[in-house]
Design an enzyme around this catalytic site. Structure first.
Site, PDB file in Angstrom:
ATOM      1  N   ASP A   1      -0.971  -6.202   3.539  1.00  0.00           N
ATOM      2  CA  ASP A   1      -1.245  -5.184   4.543  1.00  0.00           C
ATOM      3  C   ASP A   1      -2.094  -4.059   3.956  1.00  0.00           C
ATOM      4  O   ASP A   1      -1.926  -3.678   2.799  1.00  0.00           O
ATOM      5  CB  ASP A   1       0.100  -4.632   5.046  1.00  0.00           C
ATOM      6  CG  ASP A   1      -0.043  -3.599   6.136  1.00  0.00           C
ATOM      7  OD1 ASP A   1      -0.517  -3.956   7.225  1.00  0.00           O
ATOM      8  OD2 ASP A   1       0.322  -2.443   5.896  1.00  0.00           O
TER       9      ASP A   1
ATOM     10  N   ASP B   1       1.945   6.652   0.447  1.00  0.00           N
ATOM     11  CA  ASP B   1       1.200   5.673  -0.348  1.00  0.00           C
ATOM     12  C   ASP B   1       1.703   5.637  -1.790  1.00  0.00           C
ATOM     13  O   ASP B   1       1.998   6.680  -2.392  1.00  0.00           O
ATOM     14  CB  ASP B   1      -0.290   6.030  -0.361  1.00  0.00           C
ATOM     15  CG  ASP B   1      -0.991   5.585   0.910  1.00  0.00           C
ATOM     16  OD1 ASP B   1      -0.365   5.629   1.991  1.00  0.00           O
ATOM     17  OD2 ASP B   1      -2.176   5.205   0.827  1.00  0.00           O
TER      18      ASP B   1
ATOM     19  N   GLU C   1      -5.818  -7.794   4.601  1.00  0.00           N
ATOM     20  CA  GLU C   1      -6.259  -7.062   5.783  1.00  0.00           C
ATOM     21  C   GLU C   1      -7.255  -5.995   5.323  1.00  0.00           C
ATOM     22  O   GLU C   1      -6.871  -4.959   4.790  1.00  0.00           O
ATOM     23  CB  GLU C   1      -5.075  -6.397   6.486  1.00  0.00           C
ATOM     24  CG  GLU C   1      -5.502  -5.629   7.735  1.00  0.00           C
ATOM     25  CD  GLU C   1      -4.448  -4.652   8.231  1.00  0.00           C
ATOM     26  OE1 GLU C   1      -4.372  -4.423   9.451  1.00  0.00           O
ATOM     27  OE2 GLU C   1      -3.690  -4.107   7.395  1.00  0.00           O
TER      28      GLU C   1
ATOM     29  N   ASN D   1       0.840  -1.200   0.000  1.00  0.00           N
ATOM     30  CA  ASN D   1       0.000   0.000   0.000  1.00  0.00           C
ATOM     31  C   ASN D   1       0.871   1.244   0.000  1.00  0.00           C
ATOM     32  O   ASN D   1       0.528   2.256  -0.601  1.00  0.00           O
ATOM     33  CB  ASN D   1      -0.906   0.011   1.227  1.00  0.00           C
ATOM     34  CG  ASN D   1      -1.698   1.293   1.349  1.00  0.00           C
ATOM     35  OD1 ASN D   1      -2.624   1.538   0.584  1.00  0.00           O
ATOM     36  ND2 ASN D   1      -1.301   2.151   2.296  1.00  0.00           N
TER      37      ASN D   1
ATOM     38  N   HIS E   1      -6.834   0.166   1.456  1.00  0.00           N
ATOM     39  CA  HIS E   1      -6.410   1.540   1.237  1.00  0.00           C
ATOM     40  C   HIS E   1      -5.581   1.765  -0.027  1.00  0.00           C
ATOM     41  O   HIS E   1      -4.938   2.799  -0.172  1.00  0.00           O
ATOM     42  CB  HIS E   1      -5.633   2.032   2.460  1.00  0.00           C
ATOM     43  CG  HIS E   1      -6.428   1.933   3.736  1.00  0.00           C
ATOM     44  ND1 HIS E   1      -7.576   2.643   3.929  1.00  0.00           N
ATOM     45  CD2 HIS E   1      -6.243   1.176   4.842  1.00  0.00           C
ATOM     46  CE1 HIS E   1      -8.075   2.351   5.125  1.00  0.00           C
ATOM     47  NE2 HIS E   1      -7.296   1.461   5.692  1.00  0.00           N
TER      48      HIS E   1
END
Length: 536
Positions: free
Chosen positions: A234, A203, A271, A130, A238
């Site tokens: 992970d 990011d 996740e 991410n 996002h």
């Protein structure tokens, strides 16, 4: 032609494999793996086992403990990040294909993977894509200005265009950070970069196809060259902001397809810290997703002494004591199966981001054992956080839930990591693993029993149906598969409960009990915090 044949035979001999063996290995790689029948174990390498006395857990330390894990019944290991990073937790990666020197070398890790595979233990590694670390060469180059080679590897915006977002200051389930846009000190462009978790983790920009290819290439390296069996992804929710959730779903479908080109059996677990309705579309891009609701429900139910379950309503949920766990599972699981018919649900009690189970339950051994019994009898592939099986303690901040694993009394414990002074798990508060191994009343002894129980087909593949005793202090259900059926009863309360035995009159054989029970034709008495499994 003759020389070519000789060379091929010579190379095969050097590799230690005959041509037939290589064909068998290739065929085995393409055979379906029954991930739903496995028990996973999460390791924070730095705290697990130290092999060289420098105080830091390492790869060779893990290799030395493979027998322990095999004896426990572990089928797969999830390793928290091992890549080069400036932090102790290593979620701010600076090299996606490297090993942090504190942990060892890539050759050490390849040897570990090979040794684990010989014990039929699969290896899953944390793949933190991410975001990168602030110190990653890509981001250090991006900081040089708008014309920098890697500038577009990250997400940038003019300050004036994100005023409302900067002022919003909202947290989420998986982050306490209230500011996602970050200025660059000394930068005159007025541009900010996006870092969902904090400024030290910028990011990556997945609208840039070059970034995608960089990440896919790194993934292929770990699968093909190193030989790992899959990834824990992970912060999977996002990749894009919440208002672009469909783009995140599409990315993970693409990622899965790319990894399956290397290994058709690759295991991908994401996740996605959200309610079931929000999380379910992500299932298309993963083998499995963690069930955060389940962990909450188990621990809250035990601490409250009555059933606390997620009563799902549309695209959200409410905690409702009138709900029951079996009905919640039967309502929500089809949502995930809709997007991925082969979806495997992952269950757990806690992980590296949450307070440790034993601490949440007040270090009450009866509660700790009850939580384990519920985890392993409910559906889902269970994940055990290292040390959970011996009742390790820990409360945030994060370092204190990632303390060193105690293997033996401190004076004799050459494998114990010493990189930090533990605040919760000490020899006074937690009996080390070696001492628990021979104690039939220990948490470790119980975990071994429950893991063996979990591997029975009725628990790995069976459906679940609510068994209603009309008692909010009881979690009860049946698990059923191909004519086999078991009845499971957990007493959440601090008092023994007398139940209507006629509801389980067809289940007369005690298959497993956590403590002794009393039973007549009419009354079944389950002790406080007790669990029992009956079969027909």
């Amino acid at each position: 032609m003759k020389l070519q044949i000789i060379v091929i035979v010579f190379l095969l001999a050097l590799s230690g494999c005959t041509e037939g063996q290589q064909d068998q290995q290739a065929e085995a790689m393409n055979q379906p793996i029954e991930w739903n029948k496995m028990v996973f174990y999460e390791i924070f390498v730095q705290s697990f086992a130290d092999s060289n006395g420098d105080g830091i857990g390492d790869i060779n330390g893990m290799s030395a403990k493979l027998d322990y894990l095999s004896d426990l019944g572990v089928d797969a290991i999830w390793l928290m990040p091992m890549s080069p990073s400036p932090s102790y937790h290593k979620y701010d990666v600076t090299d996606y294909t490297g090993i942090h020197p504190d942990y060892g070398t890539m050759e050490d890790f390849k040897a570990f993977v090979e040794a684990a595979h010989k014990k039929d233990i699969r290896i899953i590694v944390d793949f933190v894509i991410n975001h990168s670390g602030y110190d990653h060469p890509w981001f250090q180059d991006a900081l040089q200005g708008k014309s920098a080679k890697y500038r577009d590897y990250y997400v940038w915006a003019d300050k004036d265009s994100i005023v409302e977002q900067i002022a919003k200051k909202e947290t989420s389930f998986d982050s306490d950070n209230i500011r996602q846009w970050h200025p660059v000190e000394g930068d005159t462009t007025e541009e900010h970069y996006y870092g969902f978790f904090y400024g030290g983790m910028p990011d990556l920009n997945y609208d840039n196809p070059v970034v995608r290819q960089e990440v896919y290439q790194a993934g292929r390296y770990w699968l093909e060259d190193v030989g790992v069996d899959g990834f824990r992804l992970d912060a999977a929710k996002h990749i894009y902001p919440d208002d672009r959730a469909e783009d995140s779903h599409a990315f993970w479908r693409e990622f899965k397809a790319e990894m399956e080109q290397v290994n058709a059996n690759v295991y991908l677990i994401g996740e996605v810290w959200a309610d079931a309705a929000t999380a379910s579309p992500y299932a298309a891009g993963f083998t499995s997703l963690f069930n955060f609701d389940r962990a909450f429900s188990i621990l809250e139910s035990i601490n409250n002494g009555r059933v606390v379950a997620a009563n799902i309503k549309g695209h959200g949920y409410q905690i409702d004591s009138s709900a029951n766990m079996a009905d919640v599972i039967n309502t929500s699981l089809p949502w995930f199966k809709k997007y991925n018919p082969e979806f495997v649900e992952a269950s757990f009690l806690s992980n590296h981001d949450q307070n440790r189970v034993a601490s949440v339950l007040g270090n009450d051994p009866a509660k700790v054992k009850l939580a384990a019994a519920m985890l392993f009898t409910l559906p889902g592939t269970p994940y055990v956080y290292y040390g959970e099986e011996i009742g390790m303690l820990g409360m945030k901040p994060d370092e204190n839930i990632r303390e060193p694993m105690p293997w033996d009394n401190l004076a004799e414990d050459a494998a114990r990591a010493t990189w930090m002074e533990p605040a919760y798990t000490t020899d006074k508060s937690v009996k080390p693993a070696k001492l628990q191994a021979s104690d039939p009343t220990s948490v470790l002894y119980l975990y071994k029993q429950l893991i063996a129980l979990k591997k029975e087909p009725v628990f790995t593949e069976g459906d679940i149906q609510h068994l209603d005793f009309g008692n909010s202090g009881i979690v009860a259900f049946t698990r059923n598969i191909e004519g086999e059926s078991v009845a499971v009863i957990h007493n959440l309360s601090a008092k023994s409960q007398q139940l209507d035995a006629t509801l389980v009159e067809d289940y007369q054989i005690e298959h497993w009990v956590s403590t002794s029970i009393d039973r007549s034709d009419e009354v079944l008495t389950v002790p406080a915090r007790g669990s029992v499994v009956f079969r027909k």
